[in-house]
Design a protein around this motif. Structure first.
Motif, short mmCIF file in Angstrom:
data_model
loop_
_atom_site.label_atom_id
_atom_site.label_comp_id
_atom_site.label_asym_id
_atom_site.label_seq_id
_atom_site.Cartn_x
_atom_site.Cartn_y
_atom_site.Cartn_z
N VAL A 86 -22.44 -49.10 43.65
CA VAL A 86 -22.73 -50.29 44.43
C VAL A 86 -21.98 -51.47 43.81
O VAL A 86 -22.00 -51.65 42.59
N VAL A 87 -21.29 -52.25 44.63
CA VAL A 87 -20.62 -53.46 44.15
C VAL A 87 -21.65 -54.57 44.08
O VAL A 87 -22.37 -54.83 45.04
N LEU A 88 -21.73 -55.23 42.92
CA LEU A 88 -22.76 -56.25 42.69
C LEU A 88 -22.23 -57.67 42.81
O LEU A 88 -22.96 -58.57 43.25
N ALA A 89 -21.00 -57.91 42.39
CA ALA A 89 -20.47 -59.27 42.37
C ALA A 89 -18.97 -59.26 42.20
O ALA A 89 -18.39 -58.26 41.76
N ASN A 90 -18.35 -60.37 42.54
CA ASN A 90 -16.92 -60.57 42.29
C ASN A 90 -16.75 -61.66 41.24
O ASN A 90 -17.53 -62.62 41.18
N SER A 91 -15.73 -61.51 40.42
CA SER A 91 -15.51 -62.43 39.30
C SER A 91 -14.09 -62.96 39.31
O SER A 91 -13.15 -62.26 39.67
N LEU A 92 -13.94 -64.24 38.88
CA LEU A 92 -12.64 -64.88 38.77
C LEU A 92 -12.36 -65.23 37.32
O LEU A 92 -13.27 -65.36 36.51
N ILE A 93 -11.08 -65.42 37.01
CA ILE A 93 -10.66 -65.76 35.66
C ILE A 93 -10.64 -67.27 35.48
O ILE A 93 -10.15 -68.01 36.33
N ALA A 94 -11.20 -67.73 34.36
CA ALA A 94 -11.18 -69.14 33.99
C ALA A 94 -10.57 -69.28 32.60
O ALA A 94 -10.40 -68.29 31.88
N CYS A 95 -10.26 -70.50 32.21
CA CYS A 95 -9.69 -70.77 30.89
C CYS A 95 -10.50 -71.86 30.20
O CYS A 95 -11.14 -72.68 30.86
N ALA A 96 -10.43 -71.88 28.88
CA ALA A 96 -11.25 -72.81 28.10
C ALA A 96 -10.53 -73.28 26.85
O ALA A 96 -9.57 -72.65 26.39
N VAL A 97 -11.03 -74.39 26.31
CA VAL A 97 -10.57 -74.92 25.03
C VAL A 97 -11.80 -75.19 24.17
O VAL A 97 -12.93 -75.18 24.66
#
Length: 261
Positions: free
Chosen positions: A106-117
């Protein structure tokens, strides 16, 4: 969350679980979760255990890679696991290898890439592809993960940005440890990972998602391990995680929930 909202949410969860199964018995379920879905899982676990009576024995590990805790490595050595929650395409490979119950995904969620400092550091503007490219090139040390987002950054994004040669020696793929922790400790001054994995880390500032033109959407999915003695109870957990009652908690962790009634 207000008391009324909490009660309504719990009533909704109770209704979902009652509809899932009126006969399923309580069980100890062994669940291994990869980092992108870990915070959502942690937030939902207490409610699920209280209402279902099941006890979740939780473990953590990346969806791929060569570390000892990686989910494929755990299954390869025969570790007792009932449910895996991980990156969708890595789960599909395990399904094709016969490690998971056919039809249980079962697919639960979709995720995107973020960046941080690191908190307090200058924040680069990564809203454009050129801005993202500059952020990579201007960083002293860059970190990315050894799972889905890091594999994409290493093998595809660097090529798209045409900075493979310039990043040699100053971009590092981090095994096992969350990228946010590497940034918070000052071992890198810029890094990218799944948004949901960066969000809980203290000591960093998320500067944004990478631009749509170069973004990678990663589905997180769950499945029952082949031969689990608790398949009925495991299915109950999967249906709970996929239910509308769980959507708000999943969304609060930086993921886009995929739910069904």
């Amino acid at each position: 969350m207000s008391d009324i909202a909490f009660v309504l949410r719990m009533m909704c969860v109770s209704t979902v679980l009652a509809l899932i199964s009126l006969t399923a018995s309580a069980a100890d379920l062994r669940v291994v979760v990869s980092g992108g879905f870990a915070q959502a899982y942690k937030d939902l676990t207490p409610s699920y255990e209280q209402i279902s009576g099941d006890h979740l024995i939780s473990g953590w590990g990346p969806s791929m890679g060569n570390t000892v805790n990686a989910i494929p490595a755990r299954l390869a050595r025969g570790e007792a696991i009932d449910v895996v929650i991980m990156v969708g395409d890595a789960l599909d490979r395990l399904m094709a290898e016969g490690k998971l119950e056919p039809g249980s995904k079962v697919v639960l969620a979709n995720s995107l890439i973020a960046c941080a400092v690191r908190t307090g550091s200058p924040q680069p503007d990564i809203r454009t592809v050129e801005g993202l490219k500059s952020a990579f090139l201007n960083a002293r040390k860059v970190a990315y993960s050894d799972s889905a987002s890091g594999e994409y950054i290493k093998h595809r994004l660097m090529q798209i940005l045409q900075i493979e040669a310039q990043m040699q020696g100053k971009a590092a793929q981090i095994p096992a440890t969350p990228v946010g922790e590497i940034i918070a400790q000052g071992e890198a001054d810029f890094g990218c990972q799944q948004h949901s994995e960066l969000l809980p880390v203290k000591g960093i500032t998320i500067v944004g998602l990478i631009p749509d033109q170069v973004q990678l959407t990663t589905p997180f999915a769950a499945a029952i391990v082949k031969g689990s003695p608790h398949a009925q109870e495991a299915n109950r957990l999967l249906r709970f995680l996929r239910s509308p009652a769980s959507a708000a908690a999943i969304g609060a962790t930086g993921l886009a929930p995929v739910s069904t009634p």
